[in-house]
Design a protein around this motif. Sequence first.
Motif, PDB file in Angstrom:
ATOM      1  N   PHE A   1       0.824  -1.209   0.000  1.00 49.07           N
ATOM      2  CA  PHE A   1       0.000   0.000   0.000  1.00 49.07           C
ATOM      3  C   PHE A   1       0.864   1.267   0.000  1.00 49.07           C
ATOM      4  CE2 PHE A   1      -3.809  -2.475   0.835  1.00 49.07           C
ATOM      5  CZ  PHE A   1      -4.744  -1.735   0.131  1.00 49.07           C
TER       6      PHE A   1
ATOM      7  N   LEU B   1      -3.032  16.432 -11.140  1.00 51.36           N
ATOM      8  CA  LEU B   1      -4.390  16.914 -11.451  1.00 51.36           C
ATOM      9  C   LEU B   1      -4.380  18.395 -11.764  1.00 51.36           C
ATOM     10  CD1 LEU B   1      -6.688  15.236  -8.787  1.00 51.36           C
ATOM     11  CD2 LEU B   1      -6.803  14.948 -11.246  1.00 51.36           C
TER      12      LEU B   1
ATOM     13  N   LEU C   1       1.509   1.903  -3.555  1.00 49.60           N
ATOM     14  CA  LEU C   1       0.317   2.448  -4.221  1.00 49.60           C
ATOM     15  C   LEU C   1       0.078   3.894  -3.789  1.00 49.60           C
ATOM     16  CD1 LEU C   1      -2.140   2.016  -6.013  1.00 49.60           C
ATOM     17  CD2 LEU C   1      -3.342   1.033  -4.058  1.00 49.60           C
ATOM     18  N   LYS C   2       0.300   4.130  -2.498  1.00 54.18           N
ATOM     19  CA  LYS C   2       0.094   5.481  -1.967  1.00 54.18           C
ATOM     20  C   LYS C   2       1.094   6.453  -2.608  1.00 54.18           C
ATOM     21  CE  LYS C   2      -0.485   5.181   2.556  1.00 54.18           C
ATOM     22  NZ  LYS C   2      -0.176   5.304   3.996  1.00 54.18           N
TER      23      LYS C   2
ATOM     24  N   LEU D   1      -1.816  12.090  -8.534  1.00 52.52           N
ATOM     25  CA  LEU D   1      -2.853  13.081  -8.210  1.00 52.52           C
ATOM     26  C   LEU D   1      -2.295  14.495  -8.159  1.00 52.52           C
ATOM     27  CD1 LEU D   1      -4.862  11.038  -5.573  1.00 52.52           C
ATOM     28  CD2 LEU D   1      -5.587  11.656  -7.872  1.00 52.52           C
ATOM     29  N   GLN D   2      -1.019  14.595  -7.879  1.00 52.35           N
ATOM     30  CA  GLN D   2      -0.433  15.941  -7.887  1.00 52.35           C
ATOM     31  C   GLN D   2      -0.494  16.543  -9.283  1.00 52.35           C
ATOM     32  OE1 GLN D   2       3.436  15.499  -6.173  1.00 52.35           O
ATOM     33  NE2 GLN D   2       2.680  15.810  -4.088  1.00 52.35           N
TER      34      GLN D   2
ATOM     35  N   GLN E   1      -5.565  19.015  -4.449  1.00 55.35           N
ATOM     36  CA  GLN E   1      -5.463  19.436  -5.842  1.00 55.35           C
ATOM     37  C   GLN E   1      -6.638  20.334  -6.223  1.00 55.35           C
ATOM     38  OE1 GLN E   1      -2.648  18.976  -7.236  1.00 55.35           O
ATOM     39  NE2 GLN E   1      -2.104  17.767  -5.449  1.00 55.35           N
TER      40      GLN E   1
ATOM     41  N   PHE F   1      -4.780   4.424   3.077  1.00 56.94           N
ATOM     42  CA  PHE F   1      -4.528   4.773   1.688  1.00 56.94           C
ATOM     43  C   PHE F   1      -5.602   5.738   1.176  1.00 56.94           C
ATOM     44  CE2 PHE F   1      -5.972   3.539  -2.642  1.00 56.94           C
ATOM     45  CZ  PHE F   1      -4.954   4.132  -3.360  1.00 56.94           C
TER      46      PHE F   1
ATOM     47  N   SER G   1       0.031   7.052  -6.203  1.00 55.62           N
ATOM     48  CA  SER G   1      -1.202   7.849  -6.325  1.00 55.62           C
ATOM     49  C   SER G   1      -0.928   9.306  -5.968  1.00 55.62           C
ATOM     50  CB  SER G   1      -2.306   7.279  -5.454  1.00 55.62           C
ATOM     51  OG  SER G   1      -1.977   7.427  -4.091  1.00 55.62           O
ATOM     52  N   THR G   2      -0.034   9.522  -5.008  1.00 59.18           N
ATOM     53  CA  THR G   2       0.286  10.900  -4.639  1.00 59.18           C
ATOM     54  C   THR G   2       0.890  11.653  -5.827  1.00 59.18           C
ATOM     55  OG1 THR G   2       0.650  10.270  -2.344  1.00 59.18           O
ATOM     56  CG2 THR G   2       1.643  12.341  -3.070  1.00 59.18           C
TER      57      THR G   2
ATOM     58  N   ASN H   1      -5.073  14.113  -0.994  1.00 58.22           N
ATOM     59  CA  ASN H   1      -4.386  14.574  -2.213  1.00 58.22           C
ATOM     60  C   ASN H   1      -5.353  15.195  -3.205  1.00 58.22           C
ATOM     61  OD1 ASN H   1      -1.593  14.175  -2.043  1.00 58.22           O
ATOM     62  ND2 ASN H   1      -1.893  11.955  -2.118  1.00 58.22           N
TER      63      ASN H   1
END
Lengths: 200, 647
Positions: A179, A193, A182-183, A190-191, B269, B258, A186-187, B265
């Motif tokens: 995880f 975005l 994955l975290k 998503l940054q 954003q 998670f 994903s961070t 996050n």
Amino acid sequence: MPLVNFTAREITCKLVYYGPGRCGKTTNLQYIHGRVPEARRGRMVSLATQSDRTLFFDFLPIELGVISGFTTRFQLYTVPGQVYYNATRRLVLQGADGVVFVVDSQARRFDENVESFQNLQENLLEQGVDIRQLPLVLQYNKQDLPPDLVLAPTELDEAFNFRSVPSLPADALHGTGVFETLKALSTVVLQRLAARPPTL
Amino acid sequence: MTDPFASFVVDAATQAAHSAARMVAETPRMHYLLLMIGTRGAGKSHLLKAIRDRLTGSEPARTAELVGLGRLAQHVQSRGLADAGLALRERLLRADVVLLDDLDLIERQLPVQSFVFDVIESRLAAGLATVIASSRPLSRMTGLDGRLVRRLRDASTVELNLPGPVARTVILERRIAESGVPVAPRLAAAVGGLEFGSVKEYLGALNRILAVQQTTPTPIPVDDALALLGLEPAQPSHPAGDGPPASEPESPGEFDAFLTEVVANVSQQFDQWRGRLREAISHWQAQGLRTRRLEQALASDSSGDPEPIVAAFGHDAGELLRLAAEARVIAPDLASAEIFRDPDQLLAARHLVTEARARRAPLSAPLPDLTLARLGVGVSNRVALETIAAVIAEPGVRHNPLVLVGPSGVGKTHLLHGLGNALMANGLSPIACLSAHSFLGELAALKSSEEIAQWRARYQWVAGLLLDDVHLLSDEGRANAELLQIYAALEESGRPMAFTSARSLSELAGFDPRLLTRFEGGTVVDVGVPDREVRVAVVRSLLADTPAAEDVGLIDYLAGRSADSVRSVQGMVHRVLAEAGAERLTPSTAFARETLEAVETKPVRPLRRPPTATSGILSPGMGVVRSREKMVLEWPTPADRLLAEFA
């Protein structure tokens, strides 16, 4: 870029686990699948051979719910590691928002890791994607094996992490670092975005 | 403008950083290096933005550069520093304050670190402030340039720690208010009382509750809301047959952790997007512009990626500011117009400036020599002068339009230019004063409809329009139409207009009837043949600077001679003065008589055909086109006249 559909108010991120055969990509997804509440996960599609090797790809959709008014979902894919399935790897890589490159930490698998990593770069380049522009996380899997069999994360960093992306030791079978990986990915994803080309 | 620092919740954990940031915002140009250290989500970026907004909002001339070092590192990795780096360096060295965020993201990025070090050193040497934020202290970072570490150790260092429960509750209450989602009372306090590592995690936890709350109209009880965060014993999840690991999960809350991270996050954003809009609003408001479009986008929260909106608004706002700057130069009276502060009215502003540009094109102004003071006054033009005086006293109000009618040479042009000069002396500007002949010439030279529009706009902007010999516009349809449009604009805004015509209005043929009715609706004044009083004044005026200025006999003689126009009188005087000058004599009555009467008694060549009598006036019939008023001077000798009568 993660797909943000403002009309439908949805965010969809496609994350791909890449690496040589038997490095633990599917194991990562299986572990995640086991930890995601049933209501939030879709059916994990796994096309495997009789010998349990991924023939086509694994696919695990995860619904993360409504976040900031956007229905957010992650789609996790693995690619087949075997050399002769390169066409499938290219297909799965298409439109990826981020990649976890799973390194088999065993010293004897070092060359296969390098070959797979080069293959990742080539496949991305063929799609016009510069690996330096794509969110990437390195997972050094199988760190639970005896130290004399595996390379340490610092050694693997020397070999693979020449651009200082997040790198994590892991034991996917038992979930260590799964995880976290994955975290981390994903961070970074998503940054992007709200990312715009940096203004210089 | 609201204080950007007002949205930052201060408590003991953040007080020092808040105070230091305020100080930089209020006294930017100082030799100062501030290092702000706090965990992710502690509010460092918030304070950096507040410094920038406060500085640029209170003093628009000030500049603050906020640079995310992580993004800079990405850029350097992909493209290098090269020319863009030089340009950035220049910008950073010029700014009043430089704010560098995310120092911890450039570990092992030596080129970027070297760049940052150079910027800090150069700014310190120039006595300028720099603020750097990092989520980790220097001692916990690796791969940092030694020079940079030494320099940063000397910096003023402030820490942002996790705010206490009260401050956290305030932060969460604000977030709830922003979301507009109704929640159970004390939810913010309950979440704020939990143990998380950063404000970001608190916000993430709250966002998860809000996400579920959005799906139900009833406020979720606080306990149930906390259960959503996994604070109750989590049920182990072991899907059967789907290939989960055989071993026991190491951490049953892994997915929740998670999810919290993802929620935080994503929220961050989206906050950045909203922040982008707020940032743009703040920026353009500081420039004195209205930002309704951006505010609507911010309020709607459904208009998608704000970047195109911000970019489009920025484009319009930039053009509007350029137009406003141009208007300040070319039309100061327009520069304060409200439309120059509202990018949504860009089209109107463009139109206004286009007209202002047209207005600045050169105009035919009244001839400065033809003043009313130099005009001979008599019975023949007294009414005209009194009417003109009324126009000057109340331009555009009385006698609008004024139409002076009279034969050629009686002084209509002088009266018209005299009126123009008087209006200008009273502060009306510009005054267009031109002949209809010039009016037609200008119009004929225009090729495109755009040129015509600009030409028309130029006249529609004048403070007054004086058009001489308007009878020349007879049968000129296009000129009639244009004059009618110009007339309408001037009439609507009460600006003075005057026209002269050599023909009475009833004799004007080939005119747009709408123009004629407007002329007739004004004040029509006849200017007659100059009487003796006028002639004396004209002669005196012309002899004023000659040795015969006081020769009463000469003045009397010249003014007593028959003349049907001022121009005839002027012609006589000029002839006498020219002859006297040629013979080096002082003009006298005898000399004038000899000069003028000798001309009259010169033998006249026999007429090839007799003159034709029309309405009692004889045309010369010599094959030369002459105006009738000139005929008096050329009147045939009595012998010729007798012959003509008997012919």
